[in-house]
Enzyme design. Sequence first.
Site, PDB file in Angstrom:
ATOM      1  N   LYS A 167       3.078 -14.942   1.880  1.00 60.13           N
ATOM      2  CA  LYS A 167       3.800 -15.951   0.648  1.00 60.13           C
ATOM      3  C   LYS A 167       5.480 -16.438   0.189  1.00 60.13           C
ATOM      4  CE  LYS A 167       1.980 -17.603  -3.386  1.00 60.13           C
ATOM      5  NZ  LYS A 167       1.005 -19.082  -3.364  1.00 60.13           N
TER       6      LYS A 167
ATOM      7  N   ASP B 272      -2.485 -18.394  -0.042  1.00 57.70           N
ATOM      8  CA  ASP B 272      -3.895 -19.140  -0.655  1.00 57.70           C
ATOM      9  C   ASP B 272      -4.184 -19.894  -0.356  1.00 57.70           C
ATOM     10  OD1 ASP B 272      -1.517 -20.775  -1.100  1.00 57.70           O
ATOM     11  OD2 ASP B 272      -1.146 -21.110  -3.444  1.00 57.70           O
TER      12      ASP B 272
ATOM     13  N   ASP C 118      -6.212  -8.052   3.875  1.00 56.79           N
ATOM     14  CA  ASP C 118      -7.272  -6.589   3.253  1.00 56.79           C
ATOM     15  C   ASP C 118      -8.045  -7.641   2.636  1.00 56.79           C
ATOM     16  OD1 ASP C 118      -8.903  -4.837   2.263  1.00 56.79           O
ATOM     17  OD2 ASP C 118      -7.901  -4.934   0.390  1.00 56.79           O
TER      18      ASP C 118
ATOM     19  N   ASP D 248     -12.170  -9.408   3.822  1.00 60.79           N
ATOM     20  CA  ASP D 248     -13.765  -9.421   3.440  1.00 60.79           C
ATOM     21  C   ASP D 248     -14.333 -10.803   2.751  1.00 60.79           C
ATOM     22  OD1 ASP D 248     -13.086  -6.686   3.157  1.00 60.79           O
ATOM     23  OD2 ASP D 248     -14.407  -6.569   0.945  1.00 60.79           O
TER      24      ASP D 248
ATOM     25  N   TYR E 235       0.775  -1.558  -0.418  1.00 60.60           N
ATOM     26  CA  TYR E 235      -0.126  -0.490   0.093  1.00 60.60           C
ATOM     27  C   TYR E 235       1.189   1.450   0.189  1.00 60.60           C
ATOM     28  CZ  TYR E 235      -4.791  -1.858   0.752  1.00 60.60           C
ATOM     29  OH  TYR E 235      -5.837  -2.899   0.915  1.00 60.60           O
TER      30      TYR E 235
HETATM   31  C1  IPM Z   1      -9.795  -1.398   3.977  1.00 62.62           C
HETATM   32  C2  IPM Z   1     -10.738  -0.835   2.659  1.00 62.62           C
HETATM   33  C3  IPM Z   1      -9.715   0.357   2.512  1.00 62.62           C
HETATM   34  C4  IPM Z   1      -8.383  -1.344   2.797  1.00 62.62           C
HETATM   35  C5  IPM Z   1      -9.294   1.327   1.601  1.00 62.62           C
HETATM   36  C6  IPM Z   1     -10.859   1.839   1.579  1.00 62.62           C
HETATM   37  C7  IPM Z   1      -8.764   1.926   1.080  1.00 62.62           C
HETATM   38  O1  IPM Z   1     -10.688  -1.475   2.165  1.00 62.62           O
HETATM   39  O2  IPM Z   1     -10.304  -0.915   5.319  1.00 62.62           O
HETATM   40  O3  IPM Z   1     -10.304  -2.803   3.960  1.00 62.62           O
HETATM   41  O4  IPM Z   1      -7.947  -1.350   1.732  1.00 62.62           O
HETATM   42  O5  IPM Z   1      -7.372  -0.393   3.476  1.00 62.62           O
HETATM   43 MN    MN Z   2     -11.063  -3.809   2.281  1.00 64.44          MN
END
Ligand code: IPM
Ligand code: MN
Length: 364
Positions: A191, A223, A247, A251, A141
């Site tokens: 990884k 993975d 990240d 999700d 990042y």
């Molecule tokens: C998160 C979001 C952020 C990230 C974005 C909005 C920059 O997806 O907090 O998970 O990638 O960290």
């Molecule tokens: Mn995110």
Amino acid sequence: MKMKILVLSGDGIGVDVTREAVRVLRHIARTYGHDLQIVESLIGGVAIREAGTPLPEETLANALAADATVMGAVGMPGYEKAAPEKRPEWGLLQLRKALCVYANLRPIRIHPSLIESSPLKNSVVEGTDMVIVRELTGGIYYGTPRGRSGVGTARRAVNTMAYTYPEIERVARMAFEIARGRRKKVTSVDKSNVLENSELWHAVVEEVAAEFPDVALDHLLVDNCAMQLILNPRRFDVLLTENLFGDILSDEGAVLAGSIGMLPSASLGDLKASGFRVGLYEPVHGSAPDIAGQEKANPLGAIGSIAIMLECSFGMKTESAAVNSAIDRILRGGVMTADLRPAGRPATTSEIGDAICAAIETRS
Ligand code: IPM
Ligand code: MN
């Protein structure tokens, strides 16, 4: 106790969910007799529109002066082609970096009343209880060189995944400390079969682990981890990983909790002179512009983030537990937004806020 809180609603449903989270926070302050001071500032797309930059100087100054910061979400259509520093997301990334909140804690717990909300089998999700500890201020990042060059078929783009020893060490230490208060198991995800960067990650985590002989450590390749998360989520206690992997995996992990709308997070830095930690609190979900302002968003991720803030930034265990048990109670009563696929009529965003405040009331 005095609490000086900076509120950054940001974009899209960030506004809807933060409004309810702040209501709950005010309610807690009133109920438990705390002196709450709230300051509001701009971040993200709305900040670009109103102040020409995703992180105005005033916002950053207010964040540095606050005891804790509560964020909604950033992201607004129309900026996909803009330079990185002119995008809504840049505001959040720079804020994390400036506050030095290097450890992002994303707890994933499955509420018994939501077992039917997950698309996965009950037998898989039941009993899931983990914390993802995502490194938040380093890795790809932020690494340089980065950027795009060339034109036409000669176009090229580069990003750099870089970590230093201290960046890995401090977040690993935080993960082991958290594990000590839980089931005493850390799974480090990397990884290292391909990336030198991950080799360093792997080695430093092992070095830190030597200081925590009471905590078990295992390693998973990212993975395989993605697969294990939905094959056998109960195997995870503390999942420690770098920024981008965290990240993505968080999700995926959200599916276990029924909806990404449920997930709170705390981004923590070092202890301040006051004895409390620097903290930025935000739900894991994004700005979902398609449903913004429609009373559809689930504010429980944002409200759950308030619960974590009360404990982590202010040491208010009772107040934090009051919020969490209010969440449990309204879910048990079937009060939930559409993303959780309720049996009856879905609740609106404000109805969830109402129900949480009422549930806190009846408890105290
Ligand atoms: C998160 C979001 C952020 C990230 C974005 C909005 C920059 O997806 O907090 O998970 O990638 O960290
Ligand atoms: Mn995110």
